[in-house]
Write an enzyme that holds these catalytic residues in place. Structure first.
Site, PDB file in Angstrom:
ATOM      1  N   HIS A 152     -13.024  13.388  77.880  1.00 24.65           N
ATOM      2  CA  HIS A 152     -12.119  13.878  76.831  1.00 24.65           C
ATOM      3  C   HIS A 152     -12.786  13.853  75.466  1.00 24.65           C
ATOM      4  CE1 HIS A 152      -8.896  13.280  73.803  1.00 24.65           C
ATOM      5  NE2 HIS A 152      -8.316  14.239  74.489  1.00 24.65           N
TER       6      HIS A 152
ATOM      7  N   CYS B  30     -16.362  38.211  45.058  1.00 25.78           N
ATOM      8  CA  CYS B  30     -17.185  37.091  44.601  1.00 25.78           C
ATOM      9  C   CYS B  30     -16.386  35.786  44.539  1.00 25.78           C
ATOM     10  CB  CYS B  30     -17.835  37.400  43.255  1.00 25.78           C
ATOM     11  SG  CYS B  30     -16.645  37.721  41.951  1.00 25.78           S
TER      12      CYS B  30
ATOM     13  N   GLY C 126      -6.801  18.178  77.587  1.00 25.45           N
ATOM     14  CA  GLY C 126      -6.026  16.943  77.574  1.00 25.45           C
ATOM     15  C   GLY C 126      -4.644  17.090  76.979  1.00 25.45           C
TER      16      GLY C 126
ATOM     17  N   SER D  90     -15.256  44.022  41.792  1.00 26.38           N
ATOM     18  CA  SER D  90     -15.571  42.823  42.561  1.00 26.38           C
ATOM     19  C   SER D  90     -14.299  41.976  42.582  1.00 26.38           C
ATOM     20  CB  SER D  90     -16.718  42.059  41.917  1.00 26.38           C
ATOM     21  OG  SER D  90     -16.936  40.860  42.629  1.00 26.38           O
TER      22      SER D  90
ATOM     23  N   ARG E 184     -21.261  38.349  34.703  1.00 37.34           N
ATOM     24  CA  ARG E 184     -19.872  38.385  34.231  1.00 37.34           C
ATOM     25  C   ARG E 184     -19.815  37.927  32.790  1.00 37.34           C
ATOM     26  NH1 ARG E 184     -15.382  34.755  37.070  1.00 37.34           N
ATOM     27  NH2 ARG E 184     -16.402  33.087  35.914  1.00 37.34           N
TER      28      ARG E 184
ATOM     29  N   LYS F 295      -6.511  29.439  82.688  1.00 38.60           N
ATOM     30  CA  LYS F 295      -6.790  28.851  84.010  1.00 38.60           C
ATOM     31  C   LYS F 295      -6.309  29.785  85.123  1.00 38.60           C
ATOM     32  CE  LYS F 295      -5.799  24.393  84.411  1.00 38.60           C
ATOM     33  NZ  LYS F 295      -6.763  23.343  84.767  1.00 38.60           N
TER      34      LYS F 295
ATOM     35  N   MET G 218      -2.087  19.409  77.786  1.00 39.23           N
ATOM     36  CA  MET G 218      -0.954  19.735  78.636  1.00 39.23           C
ATOM     37  C   MET G 218      -1.036  18.882  79.905  1.00 39.23           C
ATOM     38  SD  MET G 218       0.345  21.928  76.580  1.00 39.23           S
ATOM     39  CE  MET G 218       1.469  22.984  77.428  1.00 39.23           C
TER      40      MET G 218
ATOM     41  N   GLY H 234     -12.050  38.990  42.616  1.00 37.25           N
ATOM     42  CA  GLY H 234     -12.087  37.556  42.332  1.00 37.25           C
ATOM     43  C   GLY H 234     -10.934  36.936  43.099  1.00 37.25           C
TER      44      GLY H 234
ATOM     45  N   TYR I 140     -20.078  44.699  49.900  1.00 37.25           N
ATOM     46  CA  TYR I 140     -20.791  43.421  49.961  1.00 37.25           C
ATOM     47  C   TYR I 140     -19.826  42.247  49.778  1.00 37.25           C
ATOM     48  CZ  TYR I 140     -20.507  43.092  44.832  1.00 37.25           C
ATOM     49  OH  TYR I 140     -20.050  42.994  43.557  1.00 37.25           O
TER      50      TYR I 140
ATOM     51  N   GLU J 222      -8.778  40.529  39.910  1.00 40.94           N
ATOM     52  CA  GLU J 222      -8.335  39.153  40.202  1.00 40.94           C
ATOM     53  C   GLU J 222      -6.954  38.869  39.634  1.00 40.94           C
ATOM     54  OE1 GLU J 222     -11.111  36.327  38.514  1.00 40.94           O
ATOM     55  OE2 GLU J 222     -11.420  37.515  36.721  1.00 40.94           O
TER      56      GLU J 222
ATOM     57  N   ASN K 157     -10.411  34.018  44.114  1.00 40.63           N
ATOM     58  CA  ASN K 157      -9.891  32.697  43.713  1.00 40.63           C
ATOM     59  C   ASN K 157      -8.688  32.899  42.797  1.00 40.63           C
ATOM     60  OD1 ASN K 157     -12.170  31.733  44.997  1.00 40.63           O
ATOM     61  ND2 ASN K 157     -13.336  31.511  43.099  1.00 40.63           N
ATOM     62  N   ASP K 158      -8.912  33.666  41.746  1.00 38.82           N
ATOM     63  CA  ASP K 158      -7.797  33.912  40.838  1.00 38.82           C
ATOM     64  C   ASP K 158      -6.725  34.770  41.481  1.00 38.82           C
ATOM     65  OD1 ASP K 158      -7.843  32.628  38.254  1.00 38.82           O
ATOM     66  OD2 ASP K 158      -9.795  33.574  37.971  1.00 38.82           O
TER      67      ASP K 158
ATOM     68  N   ARG L  11      -0.295  22.506  87.494  1.00 38.08           N
ATOM     69  CA  ARG L  11      -1.104  22.330  86.276  1.00 38.08           C
ATOM     70  C   ARG L  11      -0.704  23.350  85.234  1.00 38.08           C
ATOM     71  NH1 ARG L  11      -6.129  19.908  88.372  1.00 38.08           N
ATOM     72  NH2 ARG L  11      -6.092  20.230  90.609  1.00 38.08           N
TER      73      ARG L  11
ATOM     74  N   ARG M  54     -14.145  28.643  83.674  1.00 37.73           N
ATOM     75  CA  ARG M  54     -13.895  29.359  82.424  1.00 37.73           C
ATOM     76  C   ARG M  54     -15.224  29.480  81.689  1.00 37.73           C
ATOM     77  NH1 ARG M  54     -11.076  24.151  79.531  1.00 37.73           N
ATOM     78  NH2 ARG M  54     -12.945  22.910  79.841  1.00 37.73           N
TER      79      ARG M  54
HETATM   80  C1  PEP Z   1     -12.439  34.383  41.241  1.00 39.80           C
HETATM   81  O1  PEP Z   1     -11.447  34.250  40.546  1.00 39.80           O
HETATM   82  O2  PEP Z   1     -12.414  34.589  42.455  1.00 39.80           O
HETATM   83  C2  PEP Z   1     -13.759  34.240  40.615  1.00 39.80           C
HETATM   84  C3  PEP Z   1     -14.865  34.485  41.304  1.00 39.80           C
HETATM   85  O3  PEP Z   1     -13.775  33.775  39.360  1.00 39.80           O
HETATM   86  P1  PEP Z   1     -13.679  32.229  38.992  1.00 39.80           P
HETATM   87  O4  PEP Z   1     -13.639  31.462  40.265  1.00 39.80           O
HETATM   88  O5  PEP Z   1     -14.870  31.942  38.168  1.00 39.80           O
HETATM   89  O6  PEP Z   1     -12.401  32.218  38.223  1.00 39.80           O
HETATM   90 MG    MG Z   2     -11.670  34.297  38.392  1.00 34.55          MG
END
Ligand code: PEP
Ligand code: MG
Length: 900
Positions: A451, A850, A100, A782, A635, A22, A102, A784, A870, A763, A786-787, A91, A335
Site C-alpha cells: 500500500h 505570462c 486501498g 499577453s 513590461r 478492473k 474501496m 496576466g 506561447y 489581466e 495572476n491578476d 471487488r 491494468r
Molecule cells: C499577472 O497578473 O498574471 C502578471 C504576470 O503580472 P503580475 O503577476 O506581475 O501582476
Molecule cells: Mg499582473
C-alpha cells in the site's frame, strides 16, 4: 431497460467508464483467451442509481441472478450447495484505480453448512475453516464496519490458547473455534447473526461496495487525485480461485517492467499458500517472483508468456495480480501500471526502441509534472553516511525530515511547516492524510506493491518500504536498527523528532540530514551532462526534443536579469515573455525612485528620471544581449509607487520617535507625508499599471527611451535585439492608445531601430470582454492570469490563500487553487472570449500568457487549445512547459490518457 450487468466476455477495455478499470480489463483478458475465473461486472450506472435512490435500480438483482446461474452452469457448482458450493469474490473497481480505497470481500458463499462441503471437496479441513474465517472478518469489516482490532484480539487469544505464535500453526479445530469467536464478535457488534444465506451475503456485499464510494477516505483520495466525485464504482463478482490450498498454490503481483526505474524485465512478488490480500497488505513477506521458476516452473513460464501478451496488447507497462490454485494459473487483474516519473520516461523511450509505440505516443506517456519531479535534487553520495538500512526503493526522491510515527502527527507537523518522514511498519488507507502531509514515507514491511509504495508513487512522495533491518514500534515511539544492512549501525535507536534521510531511488535510510545535489536531468538541461551518459537523461532529451519539434506554442521565460535570462535560454526558452521592470527599481535604486515620488516640480522629477534612465538602459542591454535574436517582452512599470517607499507604520514610528526626542524627522517627515498622500485601502485596485503611465509624467517615456537606447546600443554592437513593449493593467482601449502615442513619439526620435511591437497585458476582466477594441491598438496580447484570476474572482491572492483556500478545497469549490491551475470554466471563459474577439479584428495577433499558469501542465494544455502562440513561465518550469506544449500538440483535443 438499461443493462446493469455484463459478463466478462461481453465487455472490453474501452468500457472503463461503464465497467470500471478492473472490470474492463478483466473483460479484455477474457476476450484475449487468458485464464480468468468466470464472473460479471455490475456497472457504474447501477452504482450511481443506487447512490441516488438508496436502493438498487429495478431489475438489477434479477440480472445478477441470471448471470450467477450462468456461472453455476459453467462450473457445475451452486452458490449455497452443501456438497459443492460455488464461492465468490466481490471487488470494487472504479474508472480510476483507487488503491486501498474501496472494498473487497472474498469467499462469499461460505456458511456453517457449506464450510463442511468445501472441506470434503478439497480434502482440506483447515483450508475450509481458514476461508470461512477470512469471510467473517472481511464481511464484518467491509459490510458492517466491525473494527479489525476486535477480530485480531480473538486471533491472538486463539494462538495463546493453542500455545503457538504463528497463524499457520493453528489446527483446523482451532480455526473452527476461531470462526465461532469471530461470529460472536460479529453478533455483538452488529446485533445480528452472521448471515447464513449466501444470496444475502452477496446482496449485502454489493451494496457495501456501492456505498464505499462515499466512504470518507475514498472521498479524500478523490479530492487529492482530482477524480470526479460522481463517477461511482463498478462491482466485480468472480468465482473464487484459491491461492491458499497448500504449497502448490499461491498468489502474486507483478509488473512487466520495473515500475520504479523502468528497467526491462519482469518484476514482482510471490507468496505461497496465500490469498491476494496477504500480498497487498504487506503483512507477510513475499519472495521475488523469479523464485516461482523453481517452485512451479510450468506456472512461471505460462505467466511470463501471458505478461508478454499483455504488454504487447496494451502497448505499455502492465501490472497484474494472479493466483495459482494447485498448479493452475489464474489472472485476477491487469491494468496499465502506475510508475515513477523516472520509469515513465525510461519506458516510453524503450517502447519506441522496441517499435511498440511511436514518438508522439511516447510523448503522451509522460507529463510535465513528472519531468518537474525528476528535476528535484538527490542525495550527494559523497555526503551520505553509512545507511542504517536499505529497503525497497519504492518511489524516488531525496527526502529529509523528522521522524513521526502517526498520520495525525505528520499532519500537525506539516501544518507547522515542518518536514517529516512518516515511519510505519506498513501503511493502510487510514494513513493517507499523513502520507500526503509527509515529505517521505518509510515502512519496515512490504514490497514495491505494498500500500505504501503504490500510494506514494501515485502521489509523487518519496518512499522506502520493507526496510526490514528496522524494528518500528509506534507505541514506544522508537525505531531500532536490528540488522547490519548499512554496516555497524546495529542497535541504534531513533525516536520521534530525530532527523532521517530516505532515498527513494536506492532504498537507503540514513541518520541525520544528508546533503542533496542537483538531479542529473537538471545537470543535463544546464549542459553539464551529456544525454547519452544516463538512460533517464537520454529518454528526457529525446522526448523534449520531439516536443519542441511538434509543439505549436513556444515557451518563453519570465526573467528580469541577464542571469535569469541565460538560465532560461539554457533551459530552452524561446525568449522572455515578461520582464518585470519594478525589480530593477529596488536596492540602491530605491532612493532614486523616492526622489521621483517626492519631487515637487518638473525639474526635480526630470532629474530623478534622468538618473534612472542609464541604469534601466544597462539592464535592458544585458537582457537583450542574453536573449539575442529572441523576443524580449519588457513590461512598463506596474506596481503602485508607494511600494517603493517604507511602510506607513514603520515611518510613523520613526517620525514619532524623532519628535518625542525633540529632533527633526527630516527626510522621514517628507516621506511620511508622501506615503500618507499615496495611501490606498486596496492597492491592488489602485494607482498602478497603465494608470501610473498616464498620471506620472515622464515615467513610461523614460522606460521606453531606455529600451530604445539599449536596442540601438545592441545593434551597434552587432547584436539582434528584439524588444517588445508591454503595457500592464489596461482595461480600456483609450488607455492603451494614450500610452502607445507616448511611446511612439519617443521611438520616432531614433533612427534605424527594428520595429518594436507595443502590446498589452490582458489581466483586467474589462480588457478581456473588450478585447476586440483593445486589439485595434495592440501588436500583441499577453494574458496576466495572476491578476485576471484575482480580479475575475474578486479576491486578492495574498489575502485569501492562507485565509480560506483550504476550506474551499475541502468543500470541493476548488478542485485545485485557481492560482495554480487555470480555472477553465470561469477565467478560461474570459480568455476564450478575448482570443476570439481579438483575432476577429486582428487574425494574426500574437497571443501569450505570462501569469504563473504558463508553467502549470494542465493550464498549458488549455492555452494550446485556446490558440495561444506561447506560454511564459519561470526559468525552472521552461522544460516542463516545453514538454506539455508538445504533448498538447500531439494529443487529440481534450483527450486524456489514463495515467492514474
Ligand atoms: C499577472 O497578473 O498574471 C502578471 C504576470 O503580472 P503580475 O503577476 O506581475 O501582476
Ligand atoms: Mg499582473
Amino acid at each position: 431497460m438499461p443493462k446493469y450487468v455484463y459478463d466478462f466476455i461481453e465487455g472490453n477495455r474501452e468500457l472503463s467508464d461503464l465497467l470500471g478499470g478492473k472490470g474492463a480489463n478483466l473483460a479484455e483478458m477474457t476476450r484475449l483467451g487468458l485464464p480468468v475465473p468466470p464472473g460479471f461486472t455490475i456497472t457504474t450506472v447501477a452504482c450511481r442509481a443506487y447512490l441516488a435512490a438508496g436502493e438498487p435500480p429495478e431489475g438489477m438483482f434479477d440480472e445478477v441472478n441470471r448471470h450467477l446461474r450462468a456461472i453455476e452452469a459453467r462450473l457445475g457448482k451452486r452458490l449455497g450447495d452443501r456438497h459443492d458450493p460455488l464461492l465468490l469474490a466481490v471487488r470494487s473497481g472504479a474508472r480510476f484505480s483507487m488503491p486501498g480505497m474501496m472494498e473487497t470481500v472474498l469467499d462469499i458463499g461460505l456458511t456453517d453448512t457449506t464450510v463442511a462441503g468445501l472441506a470434503t471437496l478439497t480434502g482440506d479441513e483447515r483450508f475450509a475453516w481458514d476461508s470461512y474465517r477470512r469471510l467473517v472478518h472481511m464481511f464484518g469489516r467491509t459490510v458492517f464496519g466491525v473494527p479489525d482490532e476486535l477480530f485480531t484480539a480473538e486471533m491472538a487469544a486463539a494462538k495463546r490458547a493453542a500455545g503457538v505464535t504463528a497463524y499457520s500453526a493453528l489446527s483446523a479445530g482451532d480455526l473452527h473455534g476461531l470462526v465461532g469467536a469471530y461470529q460472536k464478535v460479529f453478533h455483538e457488534y452488529t446485533g445480528r447473526d452472521f448471515p447464513q444465506s449466501p444470496h444475502e451475503q452477496l446482496d449485502l456485499a454489493i451494496r457495501a461496495v456501492f456505498e464505499s464510494w462515499n466512504a470518507e477516505r475514498a472521498v479524500f483520495y478523490r479530492r487529492q487525485e482530482r477524480i470526479p466525485a460522481d463517477l461511482g464504482t463498478a462491482v466485480n463478482v468472480m468465482a473464487m480461485v484459491f491461492g491458499n490450498l497448500g504449497p502448490d498454490s499461491g498468489t502474486g503481483v507483478a509488473f512487466t517492467r520495473d515500475p520504479a526505474t523502468g528497467e526491462r524485465g519482469v518484476y514482482g512478488d510471490y507468496l505461497a499458500n496465500a490469498q491476494g490480500e496477504d500480498v497487498v497488505s504487506g503483512s507477510r513477506n513475499t519472495v521475488p517472483l523469479q523464485q516461482l521458476e523453481q517452485i512451479d516452473p510450468r506456472s512461471f513460464h505460462r505467466l511470463m508468456s501471458i505478461m508478454d501478451t499483455l504488454e504487447h496488447h496494451y502497448r505499455d507497462l502492465c501490472d497484474i495480480e494472479f493466483t495459482i490454485e494447485r498448479g493452475a494459473l489464474w489472472m485476477l487483474q491487469t491494468r496499465v501500471g502506475k510508475r515513477t516519473a523516472e520509469a515513465a520516461f525510461v519506458i516510453a523511450g524503450q517502447l519506441v526502441d522496441e517499435g511498440i509505440i511511436n514518438l508522439d505516443e511516447a510523448l503522451d506517456r509522460v507529463s510535465g509534472a513528472q519531468l518537474a519531479h525528476l528535476m528535484f535534487p538527490r542525495f550527494d553520495p559523497a555526503a551520505a553516511p553509512a545507511p542504517l538500512a536499505v529497503g525497497v526503493a519504492a518511489a524516488p526522491g531525496a527526502a529529509v525530515g523528522r521522524v513521526v510515527f502517526h498520520s495525525a502527527d505528520a499532519v500537525s507537523a506539516a501544518a507547522r511547516g515542518e518536514q517529516v518522514i512518516l515511519v510505519r511498519r506498513e501503511t493502510n488507507p487510514d494513513d493517507l492524510p499523513g502520507m500526503i502531509a509527509a515529505t517521505g514515507i518509510l515502512t519496515s514491511h512490504g514490497g514495491k506493491t505494498s500500500h505504501a509504495a503504490v500510494v506514494a508513487r501515485g502521489m509523487g512522495r518519496t518512499c522506502v518500504c520493507g526496510a526490514e533491518a528496522l524494528t518500528v514500534d509506534p507505541d514506544a515511539g522508537t525505531i531500532t536498527v536490528a540488522g547490519t544492512a548499512g554496516g555497524g549501525a546495529v542497535g541504534t535507536v531513533l525516536r520521534a523528532g530525530d532527523l532521517i534521510s530516505i532515498d527513494g531511488g536506492t532504498g537507503a535510510v540514513y541518520p541525520g540530514a544528508v546533503a542533496v545535489r542537483s538531479s542529473p536531468v537538471v545537470r543535463y538541461i544546464e549542459g553539464d551532462l551529456a544525454p547519452e551518459s544516463d538512460q533517464l537523461v537520454a529518454a528526457v532529451d529525446r522526448l523534449l526534443r520531439h516536443a519542441d519539434t511538434v509543439a505549436r506554442m513556444r515557451v518563453r521565460a519570465n526573467a528580469d536579469t541577464a542571469e535569469d535570462a541565460e538560465r532560461a535560454r539554457a533551459f530552452g526558452a524561446a525568449g522572455i515573455g515578461l520582464c518585470r521592470t519594478e525589480h530593477m527599481f529596488l536596492g540602491d535604486r530605491r532612493e532614486l525612485v523616492e526622489r521621483l515620488i517626492l519631487a515637487t516640480d518638473d525639474a526635480g522629477r526630470d532629474e530623478a528620471l534622468a538618473a534612472l534612465r542609464p541604469l534601466q538602459r544597462a539592464d535592458f542591454e544585458a537582457l537583450l544581449a542574453a536573449m539575442d535574436g529572441q523576443p524580449v517582452t519588457i513590461r512598463l512599470l506596474d506596481p503602485p509607487l508607494h511600494e517603493f517607499l517604507p511602510a506607513l507604520d514603520e515611518l510613523t514610528a520613526r517620525v514619532a520617535r524623532a519628535r518625542a526626542l525633540g529632533t527633526d524627522p527630516g527626510h522621514d517627515g517628507q516621506l511620511l507625508a508622501a506615503v500618507r498622500r499615496m495611501h490606498e485601502s486596496n492597492p491592488m485596485l489602485g494607482l498602478r499599471g497603465v494608470r501610473l503611465g498616464l498620471v506620472v509624467p515622464g515615467l513610461f517615456e523614460m522606460q521606453v527611451r531606455a529600451i530604445a537606447e539599449a536596442t540601438a546600443q545592441r545593434l551597434g554592437d552587432g547584436g539582434d535585439p528584439r524588444p517588445q513593449i508591454m503595457v500592464p493593467l489596461v482595461g480600456a482601449v483609450q488607455e492603451l492608445e494614450a500610452v502607445r502615442a507616448q511611446a511612439e513619439a519617443v521611438l520616432a526620435g531614433f533612427d534605424g531601430l527594428p520595429p518594436i511591437p507595443i502590446g498589452t497585458m490582458i489581466e483586467v476582466p474589462r480588457a478581456a470582454v473588450t478585447a476586440g477594441e483593445i486589439a485595434t491598438a495592440a501588436d500583441f496580447f499577453s494574458f496576466g492570469t495572476n491578476d485576471l484570476t484575482q480580479l475575475g474572482w474578486g479576491f486578492s491572492r495574498d489575502d485569501v490563500e492562507g485565509a480560506f483556500f483550504g476550506r474551499y478545497l475541502e468543500l470541493g469549490i476548488f478542485a485545485v487553487s485557481p492560482f495554480e491551475s487555470i480555472d477553465t470554466t470561469g477565467i478560461g471563459r474570459l480568455i476564450a472570449i478575448a482570443v476570439t474577439d481579438a483575432r476577429a479584428v486582428r487574425p494574426g495577433l500574437e497571443i501569450g500568457v505570462c501569469g504563473e499558469h504558463g508553467g502549470d501542465p494542465e493550464s498549458v494544455r488549455f492555452f494550446h487549445d485556446a490558440g495561444f502562440d506561447y506560454v511564459s513561465c519561470s526559468p525552472y518550469r521552461v522544460p516542463l512547459a516545453r514538454l506539455e506544449a508538445g504533448r498538447a500538440a500531439v494529443r487529440p483535443l481534450h483527450s486524456r490518457s489514463d495515467t492514474r
